[in-house]
Motif scaffolding. Structure first.
Motif, PDB file in Angstrom:
ATOM      1  N   ASP A 143      -9.025   4.911 -10.861  1.00 13.13           N
ATOM      2  CA  ASP A 143      -7.750   4.752 -10.538  1.00 13.13           C
ATOM      3  C   ASP A 143      -7.203   3.554  -9.464  1.00 13.13           C
ATOM      4  OD1 ASP A 143      -7.309   7.432 -11.549  1.00 13.13           O
ATOM      5  OD2 ASP A 143      -7.744   8.346  -9.549  1.00 13.13           O
ATOM      6  N   ALA A 144      -7.977   3.204  -8.583  1.00 13.14           N
ATOM      7  CA  ALA A 144      -7.996   1.985  -7.942  1.00 13.14           C
ATOM      8  C   ALA A 144      -7.640   0.638  -8.900  1.00 13.14           C
ATOM      9  CB  ALA A 144      -9.068   1.758  -6.930  1.00 13.14           C
ATOM     10  N   ARG A 160       2.225   2.467  -3.427  1.00 15.23           N
ATOM     11  CA  ARG A 160       1.235   2.704  -4.628  1.00 15.23           C
ATOM     12  C   ARG A 160       1.745   3.840  -5.394  1.00 15.23           C
ATOM     13  NH1 ARG A 160      -3.797   6.569  -3.866  1.00 15.23           N
ATOM     14  NH2 ARG A 160      -2.086   8.131  -4.023  1.00 15.23           N
ATOM     15  N   ASP A 161       2.124   4.963  -4.858  1.00 15.34           N
ATOM     16  CA  ASP A 161       2.846   6.085  -5.706  1.00 15.34           C
ATOM     17  C   ASP A 161       3.979   5.526  -6.435  1.00 15.34           C
ATOM     18  OD1 ASP A 161       0.591   7.576  -4.597  1.00 15.34           O
ATOM     19  OD2 ASP A 161       1.634   8.948  -3.934  1.00 15.34           O
ATOM     20  N   PRO A 205       0.656   9.875 -10.163  1.00 15.03           N
ATOM     21  CA  PRO A 205       0.023   9.007  -9.034  1.00 15.03           C
ATOM     22  C   PRO A 205      -1.145   9.613  -8.758  1.00 15.03           C
ATOM     23  CG  PRO A 205       2.302   9.355  -8.415  1.00 15.03           C
ATOM     24  CD  PRO A 205       2.196  10.166  -9.619  1.00 15.03           C
ATOM     25  N   VAL A 221      -8.255   0.611   1.520  1.00 17.77           N
ATOM     26  CA  VAL A 221      -8.160  -0.614   1.128  1.00 17.77           C
ATOM     27  C   VAL A 221      -8.558  -1.439   2.474  1.00 17.77           C
ATOM     28  CG1 VAL A 221      -6.171  -2.411   0.881  1.00 17.77           C
ATOM     29  CG2 VAL A 221      -6.027   0.034  -0.118  1.00 17.77           C
ATOM     30  N   TRP A 233      -4.379   0.834 -10.576  1.00 12.25           N
ATOM     31  CA  TRP A 233      -3.296   0.404  -9.744  1.00 12.25           C
ATOM     32  C   TRP A 233      -3.422  -1.109  -9.415  1.00 12.25           C
ATOM     33  CZ3 TRP A 233      -3.923  -0.219  -3.712  1.00 12.25           C
ATOM     34  CH2 TRP A 233      -2.872  -0.547  -2.983  1.00 12.25           C
ATOM     35  N   ILE A 276       0.715  -1.089   0.030  1.00 13.27           N
ATOM     36  CA  ILE A 276      -0.044  -0.185   0.101  1.00 13.27           C
ATOM     37  C   ILE A 276       1.095   1.221   0.058  1.00 13.27           C
ATOM     38  CG2 ILE A 276      -1.580   1.210   1.461  1.00 13.27           C
ATOM     39  CD1 ILE A 276      -2.676  -1.634   2.440  1.00 13.27           C
ATOM     40  N   ARG A 277       1.915   1.273   0.896  1.00 10.44           N
ATOM     41  CA  ARG A 277       2.829   2.360   0.798  1.00 10.44           C
ATOM     42  C   ARG A 277       3.554   2.441  -0.389  1.00 10.44           C
ATOM     43  NH1 ARG A 277       4.914   4.005   5.608  1.00 10.44           N
ATOM     44  NH2 ARG A 277       6.120   5.458   4.379  1.00 10.44           N
ATOM     45  N   ALA A 313       0.312  -2.876  -9.746  1.00 12.46           N
ATOM     46  CA  ALA A 313       0.802  -2.750  -8.198  1.00 12.46           C
ATOM     47  C   ALA A 313       2.123  -3.486  -7.986  1.00 12.46           C
ATOM     48  CB  ALA A 313      -0.099  -3.430  -7.337  1.00 12.46           C
ATOM     49  N   VAL A 319       0.562  -7.531  -5.029  1.00  8.63           N
ATOM     50  CA  VAL A 319       1.583  -6.345  -4.973  1.00  8.63           C
ATOM     51  C   VAL A 319       2.905  -7.271  -5.135  1.00  8.63           C
ATOM     52  CG1 VAL A 319       0.086  -4.983  -3.861  1.00  8.63           C
ATOM     53  CG2 VAL A 319       1.424  -6.507  -2.421  1.00  8.63           C
TER      54      VAL A 319
END
Length: 262
Positions: free
Chosen positions: A238-239, A171-172, A182, A189, A242, A168-169, A246, A221
């Motif tokens: 956007d999700a 993502r960008d 991003p 989540v 990702w 999750i961290r 990811a 991920v």
């Protein structure tokens, strides 16, 4: 901020579990293929040993590590494979001993690191807790390749929360490494943990949402399974984007895995 000791304890448990999986393999099994193209079981352990050594260098000798980063920048598409290839050429017993020694040295170095210290890496600098989280993520992911190669089904554990967190961290980073801007807004989540509880991240009212089993999210991920084969779902464009790109690891965008044959 995460407690480095807690993450390091979980890293040790994750490493020990993988050690049990490979410790009694015969030479033919060490040489056997894994889902990663051209990588054997030996390559997987060699990569972990190599990356542990790099992390130890970053913690104990940042200037020497900076020189290693320069070499990596000069060969971004091959330096990881070269490190794995060199280790995989060792006799299995020697490779296993090298991995065990290196990971214990890194454990001690991170446990002794001053509070608040940050260390260079191939991505942004890391705290001791972040470094340990990254090593746990890699150990779990490469352990998954080995388990798949051996036909072993591993029982997911609460240690997956570290893998989910770093995914999750990152993502960008996953957007940026592909030359994409991003998203401006935070995502929500919600993951179902192995024990049945909910792991939730981000604002409850976020328009962009990702839901699913924690195990499936971690497989996604770390690019150990294709999105089509997992029960991870996105709400919002956007999700959805990702989930296609990811990655929880530093470095170039990975190719991911092909979907299973229908």
């Amino acid at each position: 901020m995460s407690d480095p000791a807690v993450v390091l304890d979980d890293l040790r448990s994750e490493s020990d579990e993988l050690d049990l999986l490979v410790g009694e393999l015969n030479p033919a099994q060490w040489a056997g293929p894994t889902p990663a193209p051209r990588w054997s079981v030996a390559h997987q352990i060699a990569h972990l040993a190599w990356t542990d050594a790099a992390a130890l260098l970053a913690v104990t000798d940042p200037e020497a590590f900076a020189a290693q980063v320069e070499k990596a920048l000069g060969a971004p598409d091959s330096f990881v494979d070269e490190g794995a290839e060199a280790g995989a050429a060792l006799p299995p017993g020697e490779l296993l001993a090298r991995w065990r020694d290196g990971r214990e040295r890194l454990q001690q170095a991170l446990r002794q690191a001053p509070a608040g210290a940050r260390f260079p890496w191939y991505g942004p600098p890391m705290s001791a807790a972040s470094m340990a989280t990254g090593r746990l993520m890699e150990t779990w992911a490469h352990g998954q390749d080995i388990a798949d190669a051996l036909g072993v089904v591993r029982e997911p554990s609460a240690r997956l929360r570290h893998v989910a967190h770093i995914g999750i961290r990152a993502r960008d980073f996953a957007f940026g490494v592909r030359g994409l801007t991003p998203p401006a807004d935070a995502f929500r989540v919600e993951l179902t943990a192995p024990g049945g509880e909910l792991w939730a991240y981000g604002p409850e009212d976020a328009a962009q949402r990702v839901t699913g089993p924690a195990l499936d999210f971690c497989l996604l991920v770390t690019q150990r399974a294709h999105r089509d084969d997992l029960a991870v779902r996105a709400q919002g464009a956007d999700a959805d984007r990702w989930l296609d790109i990811a990655q929880a690891f530093a470095g170039p965008a990975g190719p991911g895995r092909d979907p299973k044959a229908a």
